[in-house]
Design a protein around this motif. Structure first.
Motif, short mmCIF file in Angstrom:
data_model
loop_
_atom_site.label_atom_id
_atom_site.label_comp_id
_atom_site.label_asym_id
_atom_site.label_seq_id
_atom_site.Cartn_x
_atom_site.Cartn_y
_atom_site.Cartn_z
N HIS A 171 -6.72 4.94 -2.47
CA HIS A 171 -7.18 3.55 -2.49
C HIS A 171 -8.29 3.40 -3.52
O HIS A 171 -8.88 4.38 -3.96
CB HIS A 171 -7.75 3.15 -1.12
CG HIS A 171 -6.75 3.28 -0.01
ND1 HIS A 171 -7.12 3.29 1.31
CD2 HIS A 171 -5.40 3.39 -0.03
CE1 HIS A 171 -6.04 3.41 2.05
NE2 HIS A 171 -4.99 3.48 1.27
N ASP A 213 0.82 -1.21 0.00
CA ASP A 213 0.00 0.00 0.00
C ASP A 213 0.86 1.27 0.00
O ASP A 213 0.68 2.14 -0.84
CB ASP A 213 -0.89 -0.03 1.25
CG ASP A 213 -1.56 1.31 1.51
OD1 ASP A 213 -2.60 1.57 0.90
OD2 ASP A 213 -1.03 2.10 2.32
N HIS A 224 0.93 4.25 -2.87
CA HIS A 224 0.65 5.68 -2.69
C HIS A 224 1.74 6.52 -3.35
O HIS A 224 1.48 7.57 -3.91
CB HIS A 224 0.59 6.04 -1.20
CG HIS A 224 -0.69 5.65 -0.51
ND1 HIS A 224 -1.91 6.17 -0.86
CD2 HIS A 224 -0.93 4.79 0.52
CE1 HIS A 224 -2.86 5.65 -0.07
NE2 HIS A 224 -2.28 4.81 0.77
N GLN A 230 -5.86 -0.88 -4.15
CA GLN A 230 -4.93 0.24 -4.29
C GLN A 230 -4.91 0.73 -5.74
O GLN A 230 -5.66 0.24 -6.59
CB GLN A 230 -3.51 -0.17 -3.84
CG GLN A 230 -3.03 0.53 -2.57
CD GLN A 230 -2.78 2.04 -2.76
OE1 GLN A 230 -2.93 2.60 -3.84
NE2 GLN A 230 -2.39 2.70 -1.67
N HIS A 265 -7.80 -3.55 1.52
CA HIS A 265 -8.53 -2.75 0.51
C HIS A 265 -7.73 -2.74 -0.77
O HIS A 265 -6.58 -3.15 -0.80
CB HIS A 265 -8.73 -1.31 1.03
CG HIS A 265 -7.45 -0.64 1.42
ND1 HIS A 265 -6.50 -0.24 0.50
CD2 HIS A 265 -6.92 -0.35 2.63
CE1 HIS A 265 -5.46 0.29 1.14
NE2 HIS A 265 -5.69 0.22 2.43
#
Ligand SMILES: [Zn+2]
Length: 481
Positions: free
Chosen positions: A445, A351, A355, A396, A394
């Protein structure tokens, strides 16, 4: 962080000798322990943060080749998990994209909450009991292993309760003073000790009773604790934690920890560095259209970012691998309860690197997760009543896009409005990874469902599709039914 004085204990007593051995775990197993292995129940929950099917496919192509299979692909059960998120102002209403705080809270507590919350309920801000707390109360050993700060949203949701994920250390609890710009200055108000709250996440961990907590986040334990003259690390030590901050300390703990020791490993100031980075530290970049193309999209040309390889990240030198932390956590937890244990393992930077638009960082973290999974499976061979679940919290931003564009033959420049990294794989082909959720320095996300894998213990128990809070029920049922 100042260096905490580590209380070292020598293993001298005959009783302690067997606990201090560095021999492989199962070699020490006594006849009694062998008999009890059938009755012991363990849960190992492995979370790849942001590890949706795009991330898995990108990593599979790079690590194993297009025809290869990851270890998680070879698990006997593959289900899917639908992420649930609530609106904090209208808790009965859904929000379709999660963050790690609310999605980890779903898995930890079985209750869907709103974004940013750490094991607290949407709207009313009630503490939600976690699977780690239930397990600990019932006599199981409990542990957390992560490549993030141990105070970060995913681990914190299993072992702390705050209204906001930002309440990581005492300094940010003071409103309007040291709060980071992104944090609402009143977000931690209800959790302040002076307001009758439990304090920052690091303080809650320091005063807690979970057995093994390993990851990054030294900077959250060095400040002076709320309403105290002692630092948060000193509180942890006074509460029976042995604190280790490097590889050697981790090895010392492995060889000399007593079962009554609790272990807090903090191996970097914040998130632990990833093993890989893009060539020369590059991440995804924007294509550069010619002036003519900027005037008319059908004209001119576009220059795509040059291809790159993934390379070792020099900052990773001396950092424990997720596998090493996992091996030591399993061994220590196994020693601490005849009943069994609950362990959450997180590979966090799938994750965090997404980002930052850095696919090499994310791929290296999937490899680390795979190694940790191998350790868990090896343990489960000898402790067959071990439920292993592998999932993500979750989706990405990363997308695997065509290289070159499917519309190349039309003769007009076609390119992403986002950022793209063109990685040369070991198969000597271009793997084109695109990031286009926004134009902000940090990608967002996405709301896709995520895979849920299980070992054979989950067969017949894990349905073909779950909502994320049902993962809590699966773990609870295994430990308590
Ligand atoms: Zn994230």
């Amino acid at each position: 962080m100042h260096s905490p004085s580590i209380k070292r204990r020598l293993c001298v007593a005959a009783i302690a000798a067997s606990l201090c051995s560095v021999a492989p775990l199962m070699a020490q197993q006594s006849e009694d322990a062998e008999q009890s292995a059938e009755q012991r129940k363990n849960v190992i929950l492995i979370i790849g943060d942001g590890m949706d099917d795009q991330q898995i496919t990108i990593a599979r192509n790079y690590l194993k080749g297009a025809r290869g299979k990851l270890l998680m692909d070879q698990l006997p059960l593959r289900s899917v998990s639908q992420i649930l998120t609530q609106d904090d102002e209208a808790p009965s209403k859904p929000v379709y994209v999660a963050d790690s705080a609310n999605s980890a809270t779903s898995m930890a507590t079985g209750i869907s909450t709103s974004r940013g919350r750490i094991a607290t309920s949407a709207g009313e801000n009630r503490d939600l009991v976690t699977i780690a707390e239930l397990a600990k109360q019932a006599g199981y050993a409990t542990g957390i292993v992560t490549t993030a700060s141990v105070t970060d949203a995913t681990p914190a949701s299993f072992i702390a309760h705050t209204a906001s994920r930002g309440c990581e250390n005492p300094n940010v609890m003071k409103p309007f003073e040291d709060s980071p710009r992104w944090l609402d200055p009143t977000a931690c108000e209800a959790d302040r000790v002076t307001n009758g709250g439990p304090g920052s996440i690091s303080r809650q961990i320091a005063l807690g009773n979970h057995d093994v907590i390993l990851g990054g986040g030294q900077k959250h334990f060095s400040p002076i604790a709320e309403e105290s003259k002692k630092s948060v690390s000193e509180l942890a030590q006074n509460n029976g934690y042995r604190i280790v901050t490097d590889q050697q300390g981790l090895l010392d703990v492995q060889s000399s920890a007593l079962v009554e020791d609790k272990i807090l490993g903090l191996f970097s100031p914040s998130t632990m560095p990833t093993q890989w980075q893009g060539e020369d530290g590059r991440s995804a970049e924007k294509p550069e259209p010619s002036l003519l193309n900027m005037i008319d999209w059908r004209l001119g040309s576009v220059e795509l970012p040059s291809t790159m390889i993934c390379e070792d990240n020099p900052s990773f030198d001396g950092i424990p691998r997720l596998k090493q932390m996992t091996d030591i956590a399993i061994e220590q937890l196994w020693k601490r309860s005849q009943q069994g244990f609950f362990l959450m393992i997180e590979s966090a930077s799938i994750d965090k690197q997404s980002h930052k638009r850095n696919p090499c960082g994310s791929i290296g973290e999937v490899e680390q997760l795979e190694e940790a999974l191998a350790s868990a499976l090896k343990f489960a061979e000898q402790e067959p009543n071990t439920l292993i679940l592998v999932t993500a919290d979750h989706g990405q931003a990363a997308q695997l896009i065509p290289a070159p564009s499917m519309f190349k033959s039309i003769g007009v420049p076609v390119y992403t409005p986002g950022h793209v990294a063109r990685i040369i794989t070991p198969e000597n082909q271009v793997l084109s990874v695109n990031y286009a959720t926004n134009d902000f320095p940090s990608e967002e996300h996405t709301g896709t469902n995520v895979p849920l894998f299980s070992n054979d213990v989950g067969l017949g128990k894990v349905p073909p599709m779950v909502t994320q809070p049902e993962i809590f029920e699966l773990m609870k049922n295994h430990l308590f039914d």
